[in-house]
Design a protein around this motif. Structure first.
Motif, PDB file in Angstrom:
ATOM      1  N   LYS A 152      17.663  -4.233   1.971  1.00  0.00           N
ATOM      2  CA  LYS A 152      18.644  -3.199   2.233  1.00  0.00           C
ATOM      3  C   LYS A 152      18.311  -2.270   3.390  1.00  0.00           C
ATOM      4  CE  LYS A 152      20.216  -2.910  -2.772  1.00  0.00           C
ATOM      5  NZ  LYS A 152      20.571  -2.193  -3.900  1.00  0.00           N
ATOM      6  N   ASN A 153      16.906  -2.422   3.852  1.00  0.00           N
ATOM      7  CA  ASN A 153      16.547  -1.648   4.853  1.00  0.00           C
ATOM      8  C   ASN A 153      16.364  -0.192   4.496  1.00  0.00           C
ATOM      9  OD1 ASN A 153      14.904  -1.802   7.502  1.00  0.00           O
ATOM     10  ND2 ASN A 153      17.080  -1.510   8.678  1.00  0.00           N
ATOM     11  N   THR A 154      16.031  -0.088   3.149  1.00  0.00           N
ATOM     12  CA  THR A 154      16.031   1.198   2.758  1.00  0.00           C
ATOM     13  C   THR A 154      14.703   1.737   1.879  1.00  0.00           C
ATOM     14  OG1 THR A 154      18.272   0.968   2.218  1.00  0.00           O
ATOM     15  CG2 THR A 154      17.218   2.740   0.704  1.00  0.00           C
ATOM     16  N   VAL A 155      14.234   2.913   1.922  1.00  0.00           N
ATOM     17  CA  VAL A 155      13.154   3.291   1.365  1.00  0.00           C
ATOM     18  C   VAL A 155      13.538   4.339   0.328  1.00  0.00           C
ATOM     19  CG1 VAL A 155      10.739   4.626   1.627  1.00  0.00           C
ATOM     20  CG2 VAL A 155      11.620   2.834   3.399  1.00  0.00           C
ATOM     21  N   TYR A 156      12.929   4.276  -0.864  1.00  0.00           N
ATOM     22  CA  TYR A 156      13.008   5.412  -1.757  1.00  0.00           C
ATOM     23  C   TYR A 156      11.895   6.049  -2.234  1.00  0.00           C
ATOM     24  CZ  TYR A 156      16.704   1.688  -2.447  1.00  0.00           C
ATOM     25  OH  TYR A 156      17.653   0.812  -2.247  1.00  0.00           O
ATOM     26  N   LEU A 157      12.284   7.302  -2.722  1.00  0.00           N
ATOM     27  CA  LEU A 157      11.374   8.095  -3.258  1.00  0.00           C
ATOM     28  C   LEU A 157      11.636   8.547  -4.706  1.00  0.00           C
ATOM     29  CD1 LEU A 157       8.662   9.575  -2.707  1.00  0.00           C
ATOM     30  CD2 LEU A 157       9.619  11.384  -1.841  1.00  0.00           C
ATOM     31  N   GLN A 158      11.324   8.263  -5.617  1.00  0.00           N
ATOM     32  CA  GLN A 158      11.285   8.776  -7.175  1.00  0.00           C
ATOM     33  C   GLN A 158      10.547   9.990  -7.364  1.00  0.00           C
ATOM     34  OE1 GLN A 158      13.804   7.314  -9.436  1.00  0.00           O
ATOM     35  NE2 GLN A 158      13.034   9.100 -10.463  1.00  0.00           N
ATOM     36  N   LEU A 159      11.310  11.095  -7.578  1.00  0.00           N
ATOM     37  CA  LEU A 159      10.759  12.389  -8.074  1.00  0.00           C
ATOM     38  C   LEU A 159      10.860  12.791  -9.432  1.00  0.00           C
ATOM     39  CD1 LEU A 159      11.755  12.471  -4.801  1.00  0.00           C
ATOM     40  CD2 LEU A 159      11.675  14.872  -4.964  1.00  0.00           C
ATOM     41  N   ASN A 160       9.538  12.670 -10.182  1.00  0.00           N
ATOM     42  CA  ASN A 160       9.786  13.033 -11.604  1.00  0.00           C
ATOM     43  C   ASN A 160       8.835  14.178 -11.773  1.00  0.00           C
ATOM     44  OD1 ASN A 160      11.218  10.758 -12.200  1.00  0.00           O
ATOM     45  ND2 ASN A 160       9.340   9.458 -12.413  1.00  0.00           N
TER      46      ASN A 160
ATOM     47  N   SER B  29       0.944  -1.140   0.031  1.00  0.00           N
ATOM     48  CA  SER B  29       0.139  -0.104   0.025  1.00  0.00           C
ATOM     49  C   SER B  29       0.834   1.103  -0.040  1.00  0.00           C
ATOM     50  CB  SER B  29      -1.035   0.003   1.277  1.00  0.00           C
ATOM     51  OG  SER B  29      -1.848  -1.083   1.282  1.00  0.00           O
ATOM     52  N   THR B  30       0.473   2.120  -0.689  1.00  0.00           N
ATOM     53  CA  THR B  30       1.173   3.508  -0.739  1.00  0.00           C
ATOM     54  C   THR B  30       0.098   4.504  -0.649  1.00  0.00           C
ATOM     55  OG1 THR B  30       1.155   3.646  -3.274  1.00  0.00           O
ATOM     56  CG2 THR B  30       3.171   2.665  -2.186  1.00  0.00           C
ATOM     57  N   ASP B  31       0.588   5.869  -0.527  1.00  0.00           N
ATOM     58  CA  ASP B  31      -0.321   7.025  -0.213  1.00  0.00           C
ATOM     59  C   ASP B  31       0.564   8.079  -0.752  1.00  0.00           C
ATOM     60  OD1 ASP B  31      -1.895   8.439   2.555  1.00  0.00           O
ATOM     61  OD2 ASP B  31      -2.468   8.706   0.479  1.00  0.00           O
ATOM     62  N   TYR B  32      -0.207   9.257  -1.331  1.00  0.00           N
ATOM     63  CA  TYR B  32       0.534  10.327  -1.739  1.00  0.00           C
ATOM     64  C   TYR B  32      -0.422  11.529  -1.718  1.00  0.00           C
ATOM     65  CZ  TYR B  32       3.437   7.019  -4.485  1.00  0.00           C
ATOM     66  OH  TYR B  32       4.224   5.773  -4.827  1.00  0.00           O
ATOM     67  N   THR B  33       0.210  12.619  -1.320  1.00  0.00           N
ATOM     68  CA  THR B  33      -0.539  13.881  -1.203  1.00  0.00           C
ATOM     69  C   THR B  33      -0.888  14.030  -2.601  1.00  0.00           C
ATOM     70  OG1 THR B  33      -0.828  16.056  -0.197  1.00  0.00           O
ATOM     71  CG2 THR B  33       1.415  15.465  -1.501  1.00  0.00           C
ATOM     72  N   ASP B  34      -1.973  14.830  -2.801  1.00  0.00           N
ATOM     73  CA  ASP B  34      -2.808  14.978  -3.979  1.00  0.00           C
ATOM     74  C   ASP B  34      -1.635  15.709  -5.161  1.00  0.00           C
ATOM     75  OD1 ASP B  34      -6.003  15.811  -3.165  1.00  0.00           O
ATOM     76  OD2 ASP B  34      -5.050  13.921  -3.474  1.00  0.00           O
ATOM     77  N   SER B  35      -0.919  16.678  -4.693  1.00  0.00           N
ATOM     78  CA  SER B  35      -0.063  17.587  -5.340  1.00  0.00           C
ATOM     79  C   SER B  35       1.256  16.483  -6.222  1.00  0.00           C
ATOM     80  CB  SER B  35       0.636  18.575  -4.791  1.00  0.00           C
ATOM     81  OG  SER B  35       1.430  18.305  -3.764  1.00  0.00           O
ATOM     82  N   VAL B  36       1.379  15.470  -5.777  1.00  0.00           N
ATOM     83  CA  VAL B  36       2.453  14.709  -6.331  1.00  0.00           C
ATOM     84  C   VAL B  36       2.084  13.416  -7.005  1.00  0.00           C
ATOM     85  CG1 VAL B  36       4.094  15.526  -4.491  1.00  0.00           C
ATOM     86  CG2 VAL B  36       3.217  13.457  -4.307  1.00  0.00           C
ATOM     87  N   LYS B  37       0.639  13.204  -6.730  1.00  0.00           N
ATOM     88  CA  LYS B  37       0.290  11.882  -7.446  1.00  0.00           C
ATOM     89  C   LYS B  37       0.530  11.947  -9.073  1.00  0.00           C
ATOM     90  CE  LYS B  37      -3.626  10.795  -4.427  1.00  0.00           C
ATOM     91  NZ  LYS B  37      -4.931  10.706  -3.974  1.00  0.00           N
ATOM     92  N   GLY B  38       1.208  10.736  -9.406  1.00  0.00           N
ATOM     93  CA  GLY B  38       1.447  10.768 -10.822  1.00  0.00           C
ATOM     94  C   GLY B  38       3.010  11.198 -11.231  1.00  0.00           C
ATOM     95  N   ARG B  39       3.587  11.757 -10.150  1.00  0.00           N
ATOM     96  CA  ARG B  39       4.828  12.339 -10.195  1.00  0.00           C
ATOM     97  C   ARG B  39       5.793  11.510  -9.335  1.00  0.00           C
ATOM     98  NH1 ARG B  39       6.286  17.417  -9.253  1.00  0.00           N
ATOM     99  NH2 ARG B  39       4.524  17.552  -7.569  1.00  0.00           N
ATOM    100  N   PHE B  40       5.422  11.216  -8.376  1.00  0.00           N
ATOM    101  CA  PHE B  40       6.475  10.823  -7.201  1.00  0.00           C
ATOM    102  C   PHE B  40       6.012   9.258  -6.973  1.00  0.00           C
ATOM    103  CE2 PHE B  40       7.539  14.950  -4.686  1.00  0.00           C
ATOM    104  CZ  PHE B  40       7.761  15.369  -5.868  1.00  0.00           C
ATOM    105  N   THR B  41       7.125   8.321  -6.742  1.00  0.00           N
ATOM    106  CA  THR B  41       6.882   7.133  -6.571  1.00  0.00           C
ATOM    107  C   THR B  41       7.587   6.607  -5.161  1.00  0.00           C
ATOM    108  OG1 THR B  41       6.322   6.652  -8.760  1.00  0.00           O
ATOM    109  CG2 THR B  41       6.728   4.734  -7.155  1.00  0.00           C
ATOM    110  N   ILE B  42       6.954   5.947  -4.265  1.00  0.00           N
ATOM    111  CA  ILE B  42       7.663   5.563  -3.057  1.00  0.00           C
ATOM    112  C   ILE B  42       7.821   3.985  -3.200  1.00  0.00           C
ATOM    113  CG2 ILE B  42       5.437   5.324  -1.786  1.00  0.00           C
ATOM    114  CD1 ILE B  42       7.173   6.117   0.665  1.00  0.00           C
ATOM    115  N   SER B  43       8.656   3.381  -2.766  1.00  0.00           N
ATOM    116  CA  SER B  43       9.297   2.160  -2.842  1.00  0.00           C
ATOM    117  C   SER B  43      10.036   1.726  -1.562  1.00  0.00           C
ATOM    118  CB  SER B  43       9.784   1.762  -4.045  1.00  0.00           C
ATOM    119  OG  SER B  43      10.857   2.522  -4.435  1.00  0.00           O
ATOM    120  N   ARG B  44      10.301   0.448  -1.485  1.00  0.00           N
ATOM    121  CA  ARG B  44      11.172  -0.144  -0.216  1.00  0.00           C
ATOM    122  C   ARG B  44      11.666  -1.337  -0.683  1.00  0.00           C
ATOM    123  NH1 ARG B  44       7.677  -0.276   4.952  1.00  0.00           N
ATOM    124  NH2 ARG B  44       9.677  -0.533   5.925  1.00  0.00           N
TER     125      ARG B  44
END
Length: 126
Positions: free
Chosen positions: A76-84, A57-72
């Motif tokens: 690697k015990n790491t979380v990522y945020l792809q900003l496009n 499950s993921t959640d985004y604020t409206d202003s970044v939907k379709g542009r940002f992608t969160i993953s983990r």
């Protein structure tokens, strides 16, 4: 000692991309959701994205939907945020955070998070 360390920020032109990373150490956060919160100077930190413990499950604020992608990546015990498609208004210090307990729904409030990184600066020029 628990640490969250962000990296990947930088200066990019409008329309560009960045990939933020948040590496956790000191404990595993595999059972907990993780979130990202940008903060502009003198303003409060605002929720931008969260991901559940298993990434299902993921959640985004409206202003970044379709542009940002969160993953983990649990290995690697790491979380990522792809900003496009970055915009100048995305400029902020981006903090990753983890709660100290499980929540039934993905937490969006700053007060629901206990562990915080030191932040990574994202600057988008017009």
């Amino acid at each position: 000692q628990v640490q969250l360390v962000e990296s990947g920020g930088g200066l990019v032109q409008s329309g560009g991309s960045l990939r933020l990373s948040c590496a956790a150490s000191g404990r595993t956060f595999a059972s907990f959701s993780m979130g990202w919160f940008p903060q502009v100077t003198v303003k409060e930190r605002e929720f931008v994205s969260a991901i559940s413990w298993n990434g299902g499950s993921t959640d985004y604020t409206d202003s970044v939907k379709g542009r940002f992608t969160i993953s983990r990546d649990h290995a690697k015990n790491t979380v990522y945020l792809q900003l496009n498609s970055l915009k100048p208004e995305d400029t902020a210090v981006y903090y990753c955070a983890a709660p100290s307990r499980y929540f039934d729904s993905l937490p969006r409030r700053v007060a629901q998070y206990f562990y915080w990184g030191q932040g990574t600066q994202v600057t988008v020029s017009s």
